[in-house]
Motif scaffolding. Structure first.
Motif, PDB file in Angstrom:
ATOM      1  N   ILE A   7      13.329  -1.069  -0.669  1.00  0.00           N
ATOM      2  CA  ILE A   7      12.146  -0.237  -0.510  1.00  0.00           C
ATOM      3  C   ILE A   7      10.903  -0.966  -1.015  1.00  0.00           C
ATOM      4  O   ILE A   7       9.868  -0.973  -0.364  1.00  0.00           O
ATOM      5  N   ASN A   8      11.012  -1.580  -2.162  1.00  0.00           N
ATOM      6  CA  ASN A   8       9.829  -2.172  -2.788  1.00  0.00           C
ATOM      7  C   ASN A   8      10.240  -3.376  -3.626  1.00  0.00           C
ATOM      8  O   ASN A   8      11.267  -3.343  -4.307  1.00  0.00           O
ATOM      9  N   ILE A  99       6.390   5.230   1.834  1.00  0.00           N
ATOM     10  CA  ILE A  99       7.737   5.222   1.265  1.00  0.00           C
ATOM     11  C   ILE A  99       8.553   6.433   1.687  1.00  0.00           C
ATOM     12  O   ILE A  99       9.770   6.358   1.837  1.00  0.00           O
ATOM     13  N   ARG A 120       0.528   7.164  -5.102  1.00  0.00           N
ATOM     14  CA  ARG A 120       1.648   6.861  -4.213  1.00  0.00           C
ATOM     15  C   ARG A 120       2.612   5.883  -4.882  1.00  0.00           C
ATOM     16  O   ARG A 120       3.078   4.932  -4.263  1.00  0.00           O
ATOM     17  N   VAL A 122       5.781   4.268  -5.913  1.00  0.00           N
ATOM     18  CA  VAL A 122       7.044   4.244  -5.194  1.00  0.00           C
ATOM     19  C   VAL A 122       8.161   4.899  -6.002  1.00  0.00           C
ATOM     20  O   VAL A 122       8.957   5.674  -5.472  1.00  0.00           O
TER      21      VAL A 122
END
Length: 140
Positions: A7-8, A99, A120, A122
């Motif tokens: 995801i990140n 996300i 925002r 994550v």
């Protein structure tokens, strides 16, 4: 079999005697036997951070299940300075940004609306979506 999606990835650096040092923080969403979990991993190398983030958690509190293809109820929650609203969609598509879209798409949600309000971050958004699936599983 373990299926995962990164995801990140965040890289930090700091200067010490002997040169610059890097540290990586990775957030992944994983699926094993219809159980989903979102994990974090930190290390000085990117490969080790990814491997740490794929370890199955010992506690089932960190896991969640998903058996639906849509968002059935309106859900509002906040974590830190992040707020997320999940609600059913009038059309047959997923309308989400950032996300939220990545996580809901991986889990198999095909219809719904997700709106981030506030920061925002994550980690915070992932925590709120994990809460949503816990509540949905309890009230099924």
């Amino acid at each position: 079999m373990l299926i995962y999606k990164i995801i990140n990835v965040r890289r930090t650096s700091f200067v010490r005697a002997g040169g610059r040092k890097y540290q990586f923080a990775v957030i992944t969403i994983c699926k094993r036997d219809d159980i989903y979990f979102i994990q974090k991993g930190k290390s000085h190398s990117l490969n080790k951070a990814i491997e740490k983030s794929k370890i199955v958690p010992a506690s089932m509190q960190k896991c969640f299940y998903s058996t639906r293809e849509d968002i059935p109820i309106i859900f509002r929650s906040s974590y830190g300075k992040t707020s997320v609203v999940l609600c059913p969609a009038l059309n047959n598509r997923l309308t989400a940004g950032g996300i939220c879209k990545v996580i809901l798409d991986f889990v198999g949600i095909k219809r719904g609306i997700c709106k981030n309000i506030g920061t925002r971050n994550v980690s915070n958004v992932a925590e709120i979506i994990k809460r949503y699936f816990h509540i949905l599983y309890e009230y099924r």
